[in-house]
Design a protein around this motif. Sequence first.
Motif, PDB file in Angstrom:
ATOM      1  N   THR A 129       0.807  -1.219   0.000  1.00 36.80           N
ATOM      2  CA  THR A 129       0.000   0.000   0.000  1.00 36.80           C
ATOM      3  C   THR A 129       0.842   1.272   0.000  1.00 36.80           C
ATOM      4  O   THR A 129       0.300   2.357  -0.128  1.00 36.80           O
ATOM      5  CB  THR A 129      -0.915   0.026   1.241  1.00 36.80           C
ATOM      6  N   GLY A 130       2.136   1.140   0.162  1.00 39.96           N
ATOM      7  CA  GLY A 130       2.990   2.326   0.198  1.00 39.96           C
ATOM      8  C   GLY A 130       4.360   2.009  -0.342  1.00 39.96           C
ATOM      9  O   GLY A 130       4.540   1.125  -1.183  1.00 39.96           O
ATOM     10  N   GLU A 131       5.340   2.732   0.141  1.00 38.91           N
ATOM     11  CA  GLU A 131       6.698   2.539  -0.323  1.00 38.91           C
ATOM     12  C   GLU A 131       7.343   1.383   0.421  1.00 38.91           C
ATOM     13  O   GLU A 131       7.180   1.226   1.624  1.00 38.91           O
ATOM     14  CB  GLU A 131       7.515   3.819  -0.113  1.00 38.91           C
ATOM     15  N   SER A 132       8.090   0.561  -0.336  1.00 43.42           N
ATOM     16  CA  SER A 132       8.782  -0.578   0.252  1.00 43.42           C
ATOM     17  C   SER A 132      10.231  -0.203   0.532  1.00 43.42           C
ATOM     18  O   SER A 132      10.823   0.617  -0.170  1.00 43.42           O
ATOM     19  CB  SER A 132       8.729  -1.784  -0.692  1.00 43.42           C
ATOM     20  N   ALA A 133      10.805  -0.826   1.553  1.00 47.10           N
ATOM     21  CA  ALA A 133      12.198  -0.568   1.921  1.00 47.10           C
ATOM     22  C   ALA A 133      13.088  -1.514   1.121  1.00 47.10           C
ATOM     23  O   ALA A 133      13.523  -2.563   1.609  1.00 47.10           O
ATOM     24  CB  ALA A 133      12.390  -0.763   3.419  1.00 47.10           C
ATOM     25  N   TRP A 134      13.360  -1.129  -0.128  1.00 46.46           N
ATOM     26  CA  TRP A 134      14.097  -2.019  -1.019  1.00 46.46           C
ATOM     27  C   TRP A 134      15.548  -2.182  -0.588  1.00 46.46           C
ATOM     28  O   TRP A 134      16.076  -3.298  -0.600  1.00 46.46           O
ATOM     29  CB  TRP A 134      14.038  -1.477  -2.447  1.00 46.46           C
ATOM     30  N   GLY A 135      16.197  -1.105  -0.211  1.00 47.15           N
ATOM     31  CA  GLY A 135      17.598  -1.191   0.187  1.00 47.15           C
ATOM     32  C   GLY A 135      17.806  -2.102   1.391  1.00 47.15           C
ATOM     33  O   GLY A 135      18.604  -3.050   1.324  1.00 47.15           O
ATOM     34  N   PRO A 136      17.106  -1.874   2.511  1.00 46.74           N
ATOM     35  CA  PRO A 136      17.245  -2.787   3.653  1.00 46.74           C
ATOM     36  C   PRO A 136      16.841  -4.218   3.342  1.00 46.74           C
ATOM     37  O   PRO A 136      17.459  -5.165   3.839  1.00 46.74           O
ATOM     38  CB  PRO A 136      16.316  -2.164   4.698  1.00 46.74           C
ATOM     39  N   MET A 137      15.808  -4.397   2.500  1.00 45.17           N
ATOM     40  CA  MET A 137      15.396  -5.757   2.162  1.00 45.17           C
ATOM     41  C   MET A 137      16.492  -6.486   1.395  1.00 45.17           C
ATOM     42  O   MET A 137      16.806  -7.647   1.670  1.00 45.17           O
ATOM     43  CB  MET A 137      14.117  -5.734   1.330  1.00 45.17           C
ATOM     44  N   LEU A 138      17.108  -5.821   0.427  1.00 41.52           N
ATOM     45  CA  LEU A 138      18.188  -6.449  -0.335  1.00 41.52           C
ATOM     46  C   LEU A 138      19.410  -6.685   0.535  1.00 41.52           C
ATOM     47  O   LEU A 138      20.133  -7.669   0.347  1.00 41.52           O
ATOM     48  CB  LEU A 138      18.547  -5.569  -1.539  1.00 41.52           C
ATOM     49  N   ALA A 139      19.636  -5.790   1.491  1.00 42.45           N
ATOM     50  CA  ALA A 139      20.764  -5.982   2.407  1.00 42.45           C
ATOM     51  C   ALA A 139      20.563  -7.230   3.251  1.00 42.45           C
ATOM     52  O   ALA A 139      21.470  -8.061   3.411  1.00 42.45           O
ATOM     53  CB  ALA A 139      20.931  -4.751   3.296  1.00 42.45           C
ATOM     54  N   MET A 140      19.369  -7.418   3.814  1.00 41.10           N
ATOM     55  CA  MET A 140      19.096  -8.601   4.615  1.00 41.10           C
ATOM     56  C   MET A 140      19.004  -9.855   3.743  1.00 41.10           C
ATOM     57  O   MET A 140      19.336 -10.954   4.202  1.00 41.10           O
ATOM     58  CB  MET A 140      17.802  -8.402   5.405  1.00 41.10           C
ATOM     59  N   SER A 141      18.572  -9.707   2.503  1.00 40.37           N
ATOM     60  CA  SER A 141      18.563 -10.853   1.595  1.00 40.37           C
ATOM     61  C   SER A 141      19.979 -11.333   1.317  1.00 40.37           C
ATOM     62  O   SER A 141      20.233 -12.541   1.235  1.00 40.37           O
ATOM     63  CB  SER A 141      17.869 -10.476   0.285  1.00 40.37           C
ATOM     64  N   THR A 142      20.892 -10.396   1.175  1.00 42.97           N
ATOM     65  CA  THR A 142      22.294 -10.763   0.972  1.00 42.97           C
ATOM     66  C   THR A 142      22.852 -11.482   2.187  1.00 42.97           C
ATOM     67  O   THR A 142      23.533 -12.507   2.071  1.00 42.97           O
ATOM     68  CB  THR A 142      23.126  -9.512   0.665  1.00 42.97           C
ATOM     69  N   LEU A 143      22.562 -10.960   3.379  1.00 45.81           N
ATOM     70  CA  LEU A 143      23.046 -11.606   4.597  1.00 45.81           C
ATOM     71  C   LEU A 143      22.409 -12.979   4.803  1.00 45.81           C
ATOM     72  O   LEU A 143      23.044 -13.885   5.351  1.00 45.81           O
ATOM     73  CB  LEU A 143      22.761 -10.722   5.814  1.00 45.81           C
ATOM     74  N   SER A 144      21.160 -13.139   4.354  1.00 44.59           N
ATOM     75  CA  SER A 144      20.484 -14.424   4.547  1.00 44.59           C
ATOM     76  C   SER A 144      21.122 -15.539   3.732  1.00 44.59           C
ATOM     77  O   SER A 144      20.942 -16.724   4.058  1.00 44.59           O
ATOM     78  CB  SER A 144      19.004 -14.294   4.179  1.00 44.59           C
ATOM     79  N   LEU A 145      21.862 -15.184   2.669  1.00 48.20           N
ATOM     80  CA  LEU A 145      22.521 -16.197   1.851  1.00 48.20           C
ATOM     81  C   LEU A 145      23.822 -16.694   2.464  1.00 48.20           C
ATOM     82  O   LEU A 145      24.294 -17.779   2.108  1.00 48.20           O
ATOM     83  CB  LEU A 145      22.812 -15.648   0.456  1.00 48.20           C
ATOM     84  N   LEU A 146      24.410 -15.914   3.359  1.00 46.12           N
ATOM     85  CA  LEU A 146      25.735 -16.252   3.869  1.00 46.12           C
ATOM     86  C   LEU A 146      25.781 -17.611   4.566  1.00 46.12           C
ATOM     87  O   LEU A 146      26.717 -18.382   4.334  1.00 46.12           O
ATOM     88  CB  LEU A 146      26.224 -15.152   4.809  1.00 46.12           C
ATOM     89  N   PRO A 147      24.824 -17.967   5.445  1.00 52.54           N
ATOM     90  CA  PRO A 147      24.915 -19.300   6.071  1.00 52.54           C
ATOM     91  C   PRO A 147      24.907 -20.448   5.070  1.00 52.54           C
ATOM     92  O   PRO A 147      25.661 -21.418   5.226  1.00 52.54           O
ATOM     93  CB  PRO A 147      23.674 -19.345   6.981  1.00 52.54           C
ATOM     94  N   LEU A 148      24.095 -20.339   4.017  1.00 52.74           N
ATOM     95  CA  LEU A 148      24.036 -21.413   3.027  1.00 52.74           C
ATOM     96  C   LEU A 148      25.310 -21.466   2.193  1.00 52.74           C
ATOM     97  O   LEU A 148      25.797 -22.554   1.868  1.00 52.74           O
ATOM     98  CB  LEU A 148      22.823 -21.207   2.122  1.00 52.74           C
TER      99      LEU A 148
END
Length: 274
Positions: A233-252
């Motif tokens: 319904t509004g603006e999404s936090a693309w930068g923080p989301m991509l940052a956490m997506s990058t960190l989420s890949l590190l364990p795998l």
Amino acid sequence: MRRIPIQLLVAAGALAMIYPVLWMASSSLKPDSEIFSGSANLLPETFRWENYAEGWNGLREPFETFYLNSFIISALAVAGNLLTCSMAAYAFARLRFRMRALWFAVMLGTIMLPYHATLIPQYTLFYELGWVNSFLPLTVPKFLATDAFFIFLFVQFIRGIPKELDQAAQIDGAGPLRIYTTIIFPLLRPALVTGAIFTTIWTYNDFFSQLIYISDTALYTVPLALRMFLDTTGESAWGPMLAMSTLSLLPLVVMFVLFQRQIVEGISTTGLKG
């Protein structure tokens, strides 16, 4: 010289496959205006390290909570799959019981059964048990040998273990349980490592099941937490989301780098016999 074209083709294919990951990692350091600017340049013009700080602390719970929840569910799923699926595989591969072939065929048939076909009955069962909005629906079934793929994987590996080892143990007075614990299970190590890695990856990346059964934010896992950055319904936090997506890949990525030899060994020796 003959191999150069093939190597270039493989390198181009590898680059095409890894480009989305590189784009995600580079975009995690860009402001929102630069992420969707249409530029093909991977290097950010302006490095915005604040995306990582905002992503880590920008949700209702700190992001380490979601990491911990994912690790708990993955660890329990690995323990359940390795224990019960290896026991079921030992029964199918070594023990003699009535209609064994039929039950093995039924077990393989469940692999082709779509998950969505059993979703409503499973949800109804877990709701009646009071397990909804907890980790129980995601972990307890793993201790009931419900993943037919790993049962089949372990069966094929056990069939490659010489039966003379079982016979020698039986001469010494060992029963099926002792043969399983002292001979079969230790020799299953390559297949067990492969099963543990695949279970971790599939459980860690699972979004649909966790979305169905978990509604409390404090129990959210990493995939569910990443969804919270999106706002329809509004603006999404693309930068923080991509940052956490990058960190989420590190364990795998770290797990794959550490255990890639065991993965290849487990897959390559699974279908061998004799």
